[in-house]
Design an enzyme around this catalytic site. Structure first.
Site, PDB file in Angstrom:
ATOM      1  N   TYR A 105      42.829  31.993  37.703  1.00 52.51           N
ATOM      2  CA  TYR A 105      43.100  33.460  38.190  1.00 52.51           C
ATOM      3  C   TYR A 105      42.366  34.418  37.243  1.00 52.51           C
ATOM      4  CZ  TYR A 105      45.241  37.824  39.924  1.00 52.51           C
ATOM      5  OH  TYR A 105      45.343  39.018  40.450  1.00 52.51           O
TER       6      TYR A 105
ATOM      7  N   SER B 287      42.182  42.836  37.648  1.00 51.04           N
ATOM      8  CA  SER B 287      43.743  42.682  37.296  1.00 51.04           C
ATOM      9  C   SER B 287      43.897  42.976  35.713  1.00 51.04           C
ATOM     10  CB  SER B 287      43.782  41.373  37.328  1.00 51.04           C
ATOM     11  OG  SER B 287      45.180  40.833  37.061  1.00 51.04           O
TER      12      SER B 287
END
Length: 301
Positions: A206, A193
């Site tokens: 995350y 990500s």
């Protein structure tokens, strides 16, 4: 010709200073979310994409392949001639839609319902893939969850474990099960990500898992390079997938992705070619790398 007029080609039909492309406010209560109830639906299949046998008769296993980036990748792989197994958690209707599209393209498909937070379940999906197709050539580790919190102090022990078990433990467990059956020329692709590089103040746990995915990718690549196996990652920027309305408030969804230099979130079909490249022989001299597909998110870094 642009197959999606609502996503114009920048520099031709739309100037970057024009109105950002946003989504209607919406929210789902359960992660990783359902694609078939989203408005608008994510675009997973590019009708202008014609395969050229880059993955002919190869077998791919994709975790989280029922929707979002995983679904777009599964469809693109099928267009390139691959048979596809994919794992999903509970999203039966999304899984059926993905299977139907892959079979329409003339390829075999094996949907696998599994909770990949356990090592046993991760081993089971690899075993079932091998039982059905007899081999495995491409592994895509793609599942993820995110639980926004305003402060580190709000992240509970349960949330921390849930996030790490899903976003990085599963990558370890599935890869451990798959590695003994991979051959020279095989490819492992991990979904990282943009948050691994830029951070995100409401996604501390995350972002940490995605940083771990990048390090896992680099270290594993070094570990298996002598076996002729390549390991790479894709780091998406904001992308319109079920994870977004199932993790963000309706108000945040309404502005999702509009802060990128392209003023919009990406669509899953715009990520899929990166996975095709890394899965195919086109990238035979590429390992340990991360491809950034993020709408120019680093331009303002």
């Amino acid at each position: 010709m642009n197959p999606y007029p609502m996503y114009p080609y920048y520099g031709k039909e739309m100037k970057c200073e024009e109105k950002p492309l946003s989504f209607p406010p919406q929210h789902q209560e359960q992660q990783p979310g359902l694609e078939y109830v989203m408005s608008p639906r994510p675009i997973y299949d590019n009708p202008a994409y014609a395969g050229s046998c880059k993955l002919q008769d190869r077998v791919a296993l994709i975790t989280g392949g029922d929707s979002g980036i995983g679904r777009a990748t599964a469809v693109a792989f099928a267009k390139e001639g691959a048979d596809v197994a994919f794992a999903y958690l509970y999203e039966e209707q999304d899984a059926l839609e993905t299977r139907t599209r892959i079979e329409q393209l003339g390829r075999r498909c094996l949907p696998l319902r599994a909770d990949l937070r356990t090592k046993a379940a991760c081993a089971a999906i690899v075993e079932q893939t091998l039982r059905r197709f007899g081999k495995l050539d491409v592994l895509v580790n793609n599942i993820g969850v995110q639980y926004p919190q305003h402060s580190l102090l709000d992240i509970t022990e349960q949330q921390l474990e849930q996030t790490f078990r899903t976003n990085i433990f599963s990558f370890f467990f599935v890869t451990q099960a798959a590695l003994p059956c991979l051959r020279p020329g095989s490819s492992i692709i991990n979904t990282a990500s943009v948050t691994a590089y830029r951070g995100e103040k409401t996604l501390i746990d995350y972002s940490s898992t995605k940083g771990a995915v990048v390090s896992f990718t680099r270290s594993l690549a070094l570990s298996v390079v002598d076996q002729g196996i390549r390991v790479n990652a894709v780091a998406p920027g904001p992308t319109w997938t079920p994870l977004i309305p199932s993790s963000y408030s309706a108000e945040r969804v309404a502005t999702f992705g509009t802060d990128t230099p392209m003023h919009r979130a990406g669509q899953p079909f715009e990520l899929a070619p990166a996975y095709v490249y890394l899965a195919s022989d086109d990238s035979r001299y590429v390992t340990g790398e991360t491809m950034h597909v993020n709408g120019g998110s680093f331009i303002t870094s």
